[in-house]
Design a protein around this motif. Sequence first.
Motif, short mmCIF file in Angstrom:
data_model
loop_
_atom_site.label_atom_id
_atom_site.label_comp_id
_atom_site.label_asym_id
_atom_site.label_seq_id
_atom_site.Cartn_x
_atom_site.Cartn_y
_atom_site.Cartn_z
N TRP A 1 60.91 17.08 -62.72
CA TRP A 1 60.36 16.58 -61.62
C TRP A 1 59.21 15.75 -62.09
CZ3 TRP A 1 55.14 17.18 -59.97
CH2 TRP A 1 55.12 16.73 -58.78
N VAL A 2 58.60 16.04 -63.02
CA VAL A 2 57.22 15.33 -63.21
C VAL A 2 57.70 13.94 -63.96
CG1 VAL A 2 55.54 15.20 -65.15
CG2 VAL A 2 55.76 17.11 -63.89
N HIS A 3 58.82 14.01 -64.57
CA HIS A 3 59.46 12.64 -65.25
C HIS A 3 59.73 11.81 -63.89
CE1 HIS A 3 61.07 9.93 -67.80
NE2 HIS A 3 62.30 9.71 -67.24
N ARG A 4 60.47 12.25 -62.90
CA ARG A 4 60.89 11.40 -61.87
C ARG A 4 59.57 11.06 -61.07
NH1 ARG A 4 64.15 15.32 -60.25
NH2 ARG A 4 62.72 15.94 -58.75
N CYS A 5 58.58 11.74 -60.72
CA CYS A 5 57.18 11.29 -60.08
C CYS A 5 56.22 10.88 -60.87
CB CYS A 5 57.07 12.40 -59.09
SG CYS A 5 58.14 13.26 -58.32
N ARG A 6 56.36 10.62 -62.06
CA ARG A 6 55.28 10.05 -63.05
C ARG A 6 54.59 9.14 -62.63
NH1 ARG A 6 59.93 8.42 -65.59
NH2 ARG A 6 59.95 6.12 -66.26
N ARG A 7 55.06 8.01 -61.81
CA ARG A 7 54.18 6.90 -61.75
C ARG A 7 53.22 7.30 -60.51
NH1 ARG A 7 56.93 1.40 -60.96
NH2 ARG A 7 55.75 0.94 -63.06
N ALA A 8 53.92 8.13 -59.44
CA ALA A 8 52.86 8.55 -58.42
C ALA A 8 51.72 9.75 -58.97
CB ALA A 8 53.53 9.33 -57.49
N LEU A 9 52.18 10.43 -59.84
CA LEU A 9 51.38 11.39 -60.59
C LEU A 9 50.20 10.52 -61.33
CD1 LEU A 9 53.94 14.12 -61.62
CD2 LEU A 9 51.88 14.05 -59.76
N ARG A 10 50.62 9.68 -61.90
CA ARG A 10 49.60 8.70 -62.86
C ARG A 10 48.39 8.11 -61.95
NH1 ARG A 10 53.72 5.96 -67.11
NH2 ARG A 10 53.70 7.77 -68.46
N TRP A 11 49.07 7.53 -61.09
CA TRP A 11 47.94 6.73 -59.97
C TRP A 11 47.41 7.93 -59.20
CZ3 TRP A 11 46.45 2.45 -60.38
CH2 TRP A 11 47.22 1.47 -61.03
#
Length: 94
Positions: A50-60
């Motif tokens: 899940w983190v890998h899939r959502c990494r861009r949103a999590l980074r921002w």
Amino acid sequence: MITLGVVVAVGAWLSGPGRWAGRVREMWESVIAAVREGTGVTSTGSVGRWVHRCRRALRWGAVLVAAVVLVLWSYPTGWVVFWIAVVAVRRWAS
């Protein structure tokens, strides 16, 4: 404000396509891999996927939280800006 400018400049440089920026990112990834190997973590399971899939949103999200903290801080010194950036980069790279 100088510290904030330096932090933004370094962040922009590290996110760019430059050869040295790429080497720094590769080094950071190898450090993370070594820590994983040293701790015996071979799989992060469904959370890791899940983190890998959502990494861009999590980074921002991490950048947004760091910006809000910086804006709401009463008297941000250079050290405050530096440590907020360190925490944000650590979260960004995780």
